[in-house]
Design a protein around this motif. Structure first.
Motif, PDB file in Angstrom:
ATOM      1  N   LEU A 102      59.676  26.252  41.951  1.00 34.50           N
ATOM      2  CA  LEU A 102      58.439  25.094  41.886  1.00 34.50           C
ATOM      3  C   LEU A 102      59.084  23.807  41.852  1.00 34.50           C
ATOM      4  CD1 LEU A 102      55.838  26.883  39.559  1.00 34.50           C
ATOM      5  CD2 LEU A 102      55.817  26.718  41.985  1.00 34.50           C
ATOM      6  N   ASP A 103      60.388  23.397  41.824  1.00 40.28           N
ATOM      7  CA  ASP A 103      60.962  22.205  41.760  1.00 40.28           C
ATOM      8  C   ASP A 103      60.161  21.337  42.660  1.00 40.28           C
ATOM      9  OD1 ASP A 103      62.387  23.434  39.741  1.00 40.28           O
ATOM     10  OD2 ASP A 103      64.042  23.102  40.847  1.00 40.28           O
ATOM     11  N   GLU A 104      59.916  21.693  43.859  1.00 42.32           N
ATOM     12  CA  GLU A 104      59.554  20.621  44.744  1.00 42.32           C
ATOM     13  C   GLU A 104      58.028  20.947  45.313  1.00 42.32           C
ATOM     14  OE1 GLU A 104      62.468  19.496  48.083  1.00 42.32           O
ATOM     15  OE2 GLU A 104      63.543  21.482  46.916  1.00 42.32           O
ATOM     16  N   ALA A 105      57.446  21.812  44.249  1.00 46.95           N
ATOM     17  CA  ALA A 105      56.024  22.191  45.022  1.00 46.95           C
ATOM     18  C   ALA A 105      54.892  21.128  45.140  1.00 46.95           C
ATOM     19  CB  ALA A 105      55.233  23.258  43.967  1.00 46.95           C
ATOM     20  N   LYS A 106      55.030  20.084  44.040  1.00 43.26           N
ATOM     21  CA  LYS A 106      54.239  18.756  43.859  1.00 43.26           C
ATOM     22  C   LYS A 106      54.289  18.043  44.978  1.00 43.26           C
ATOM     23  CE  LYS A 106      52.274  15.724  40.382  1.00 43.26           C
ATOM     24  NZ  LYS A 106      52.746  15.007  39.012  1.00 43.26           N
ATOM     25  N   GLU A 107      55.738  18.030  45.006  1.00 45.08           N
ATOM     26  CA  GLU A 107      55.925  17.005  46.270  1.00 45.08           C
ATOM     27  C   GLU A 107      55.628  17.360  47.756  1.00 45.08           C
ATOM     28  OE1 GLU A 107      59.905  14.878  48.733  1.00 45.08           O
ATOM     29  OE2 GLU A 107      60.017  16.402  47.271  1.00 45.08           O
ATOM     30  N   LEU A 108      55.630  18.749  48.002  1.00 42.33           N
ATOM     31  CA  LEU A 108      55.078  19.393  49.257  1.00 42.33           C
ATOM     32  C   LEU A 108      53.892  19.311  49.292  1.00 42.33           C
ATOM     33  CD1 LEU A 108      57.321  22.470  49.894  1.00 42.33           C
ATOM     34  CD2 LEU A 108      57.355  20.227  50.962  1.00 42.33           C
ATOM     35  N   LEU A 109      52.916  19.420  48.323  1.00 39.77           N
ATOM     36  CA  LEU A 109      51.388  19.512  48.283  1.00 39.77           C
ATOM     37  C   LEU A 109      51.109  17.905  48.746  1.00 39.77           C
ATOM     38  CD1 LEU A 109      50.433  21.375  44.948  1.00 39.77           C
ATOM     39  CD2 LEU A 109      49.915  22.026  47.547  1.00 39.77           C
ATOM     40  N   GLU A 110      51.781  16.742  48.163  1.00 37.66           N
ATOM     41  CA  GLU A 110      51.473  15.710  48.603  1.00 37.66           C
ATOM     42  C   GLU A 110      51.806  15.216  50.197  1.00 37.66           C
ATOM     43  OE1 GLU A 110      53.564  13.474  45.617  1.00 37.66           O
ATOM     44  OE2 GLU A 110      52.436  13.836  44.105  1.00 37.66           O
ATOM     45  N   VAL A 111      53.015  15.822  50.562  1.00 36.34           N
ATOM     46  CA  VAL A 111      53.499  15.625  51.838  1.00 36.34           C
ATOM     47  C   VAL A 111      52.556  16.344  52.725  1.00 36.34           C
ATOM     48  CG1 VAL A 111      55.325  15.914  53.437  1.00 36.34           C
ATOM     49  CG2 VAL A 111      55.896  15.326  51.229  1.00 36.34           C
ATOM     50  N   GLU A 112      52.208  17.354  52.709  1.00 36.65           N
ATOM     51  CA  GLU A 112      51.043  18.273  53.280  1.00 36.65           C
ATOM     52  C   GLU A 112      49.922  17.713  53.515  1.00 36.65           C
ATOM     53  OE1 GLU A 112      49.523  22.689  53.753  1.00 36.65           O
ATOM     54  OE2 GLU A 112      49.052  21.586  52.137  1.00 36.65           O
ATOM     55  N   LYS A 113      49.282  17.084  52.386  1.00 34.08           N
ATOM     56  CA  LYS A 113      48.007  16.320  52.437  1.00 34.08           C
ATOM     57  C   LYS A 113      48.030  14.883  53.286  1.00 34.08           C
ATOM     58  CE  LYS A 113      44.588  14.221  49.342  1.00 34.08           C
ATOM     59  NZ  LYS A 113      44.080  13.856  47.700  1.00 34.08           N
ATOM     60  N   LYS A 114      49.295  14.191  53.133  1.00 37.48           N
ATOM     61  CA  LYS A 114      49.413  12.879  53.718  1.00 37.48           C
ATOM     62  C   LYS A 114      49.626  13.258  55.305  1.00 37.48           C
ATOM     63  CE  LYS A 114      52.339   8.812  53.766  1.00 37.48           C
ATOM     64  NZ  LYS A 114      53.738   8.297  53.298  1.00 37.48           N
ATOM     65  N   SER A 115      50.250  14.435  55.640  1.00 37.91           N
ATOM     66  CA  SER A 115      50.452  14.767  57.329  1.00 37.91           C
ATOM     67  C   SER A 115      49.472  15.175  57.945  1.00 37.91           C
ATOM     68  CB  SER A 115      51.763  15.701  57.332  1.00 37.91           C
ATOM     69  OG  SER A 115      51.011  17.134  56.702  1.00 37.91           O
ATOM     70  N   GLY A 116      48.336  15.822  57.196  1.00 31.76           N
ATOM     71  CA  GLY A 116      47.202  16.203  57.815  1.00 31.76           C
ATOM     72  C   GLY A 116      47.489  17.602  58.515  1.00 31.76           C
ATOM     73  N   LYS A 117      48.786  18.084  58.332  1.00 30.38           N
ATOM     74  CA  LYS A 117      49.352  19.451  58.911  1.00 30.38           C
ATOM     75  C   LYS A 117      49.167  20.689  57.999  1.00 30.38           C
ATOM     76  CE  LYS A 117      49.980  17.593  62.695  1.00 30.38           C
ATOM     77  NZ  LYS A 117      48.926  17.866  63.927  1.00 30.38           N
ATOM     78  N   LEU A 118      49.377  21.778  58.368  1.00 29.29           N
ATOM     79  CA  LEU A 118      49.312  23.103  57.385  1.00 29.29           C
ATOM     80  C   LEU A 118      50.584  23.752  57.211  1.00 29.29           C
ATOM     81  CD1 LEU A 118      45.730  24.146  58.870  1.00 29.29           C
ATOM     82  CD2 LEU A 118      45.956  22.986  56.679  1.00 29.29           C
ATOM     83  N   VAL A 119      50.490  24.344  55.952  1.00 28.20           N
ATOM     84  CA  VAL A 119      51.936  25.412  55.883  1.00 28.20           C
ATOM     85  C   VAL A 119      51.250  26.682  55.730  1.00 28.20           C
ATOM     86  CG1 VAL A 119      53.670  25.908  54.528  1.00 28.20           C
ATOM     87  CG2 VAL A 119      53.176  23.503  54.807  1.00 28.20           C
ATOM     88  N   PHE A 120      51.814  27.652  56.640  1.00 28.62           N
ATOM     89  CA  PHE A 120      51.579  29.196  56.276  1.00 28.62           C
ATOM     90  C   PHE A 120      52.398  29.735  55.950  1.00 28.62           C
ATOM     91  CE2 PHE A 120      51.558  33.137  58.579  1.00 28.62           C
ATOM     92  CZ  PHE A 120      50.428  33.700  58.053  1.00 28.62           C
ATOM     93  N   VAL A 121      52.461  30.821  54.973  1.00 26.85           N
ATOM     94  CA  VAL A 121      53.533  31.767  54.557  1.00 26.85           C
ATOM     95  C   VAL A 121      53.686  33.144  55.123  1.00 26.85           C
ATOM     96  CG1 VAL A 121      54.807  32.187  52.358  1.00 26.85           C
ATOM     97  CG2 VAL A 121      53.383  30.581  52.280  1.00 26.85           C
ATOM     98  N   GLY A 122      54.514  33.329  55.783  1.00 25.39           N
ATOM     99  CA  GLY A 122      54.908  34.632  56.629  1.00 25.39           C
ATOM    100  C   GLY A 122      54.892  35.656  55.773  1.00 25.39           C
TER     101      GLY A 122
END
Length: 360
Positions: A102-122
């Protein structure tokens, strides 16, 4: 219908997603990328693709025609590659595990929100034929009220330790293998709040100079009191899938029971009116759809199922699941599992998230 264009990063496991894209009405293939240029050429030849590859990830991200990046690189690199794709304005499909911590989880949530794009887990196991039918039956209420479930992933995978990167920092049988069983449990019990487990490192793993648990069993309690058992064993002999499926999910409800697994295309059910012996449903006619390469070592049909669901959800304006938040919650469950192994006591998932400052 305008097709989505997928850029594929990592051409080892990425082999399956290339096949999936080529056979999908929703997708077309964009640029390929791998550090190994010989592998790039090999994939172009194998799939009769006009050479369009790069060994520079930034070059692929700069291509304005690519809508989505498929991340199929070693697990330790997923967080970096997801972040770079989001910052480049691309949606992301990432193979499991989403990350190794989870080291980069908080940062990724912020980056995703800022980008307006989506992450899907396969999470591919959700998309195998028996699991799809099991989910349909569950959503149709054929199990009645779900009481408990058991999942496992057991495989003699000592061969995996021959890979150089399996000896680098971050390797875990839990994150590389057991996550399949954990995800199936979390799919049916999405509010897992507490876990307790035991694990050990076998001599077979120690022979390869690793001290990571390869045999584990956990209990996971949902907020409503229902629970799951999740088992994994990866460095000892197995009975073989003809006797016991490598991956298995058993749902026990008030009105019925079902069991789906992998790699056999078989699904067992016993719904009302209850019989003494479960009914077997076989989907062998779909074998070549799911297993397109030698020795059943790739399961491209699952990948095709999930990229098509991703496209359908995106077109409908919905968030494809499992998304980044669901993926992070599953990682929090796994971090609680790791802590439980070390402490020998139950660990609450909300404490893991709070400690990390993550709000989902």
């Amino acid at each position: 219908m305008k097709k989505l264009k997928l850029g594929v990063l990592g051409l080892g496991e990425g082999r399956s997603i290339i096949s999936a894209v080529q056979q999908s009405a929703y997708w077309e293939l964009g640029m390929l990328c791998d550090l190994n240029e010989d592998l790039c050429r090999q994939r172009c030849q194998e799939f009769a693709i006009e050479p369009c590859y790069t060994t520079d990830y930034k070059e692929m991200l700069a291509d304005p025609e690519i809508d989505v990046i498929g991340v199929y690189t070693p697990d330790q690199l997923h967080a970096l590659h997801i972040r770079m794709a989001l910052e480049a304005g691309k949606h992301v499909i990432c193979t499991k595990p989403l990350m190794i911590s989870l080291d980069e989880a908080k940062e990724l949530l912020e980056v995703e929100k800022k980008s307006g794009k989506l992450v899907f887990v396969g999470q591919s196991s959700r998309y195998f034929e028996p699991m799809r039918h099991q989910r349909e039956d569950f959503e149709a209420g054929r199990h009645g009220e779900l009481v408990t479930l058991e999942t496992h992933y057991m495989s003699d995978s000592r061969w995996f330790l021959e890979r150089d990167w399996s000896h680098s920092s971050g390797f875990s049988w839990m994150y590389n293998f057991m996550i399949h069983a954990v995800d199936l449990a979390a799919w049916y019990l999405p509010e897992i709040e507490e876990v307790y487990g035991m694990g050990m490192v076998s001599a077979n793993t120690r022979e390869r100079e690793l001290e990571v648990p390869d045999t584990m069993k956990f209990l996971m309690k949902n907020k409503d009191g229902r629970f799951a058992s999740v088992t994994g064993a990866y460095a000892t002999p197995t009975l073989g899938s003809a006797i016991e499926q490598s991956i298995s999910c058993t749902l026990r409800g008030t009105k019925g029971i079902s069991r789906a697994g992998y790699p056999k295309l078989q699904y067992y059910t016993n719904f009302e009116p209850i019989q003494k012996t479960a009914s077997l449903h076989s989907y062998e006619e779909k074998h070549d759809y799911y297993f397109r390469f030698e020795a059943e070592n790739h399961h491209a049909g699952e990948y095709q199922n999930y990229i098509e669901e991703f496209a359908q959800e995106l077109i409908a304006g919905r968030t494809p699941k499992p998304d980044l938040r669901e993926g992070i919650h599953t990682l929090a469950v796994m971090e609680a599992m790791e802590e439980s192994l070390k402490k020998g006591m139950p660990v609450r998932v909300e404490e893991i998230l709070a400690r990390r400052g993550i709000v989902l």
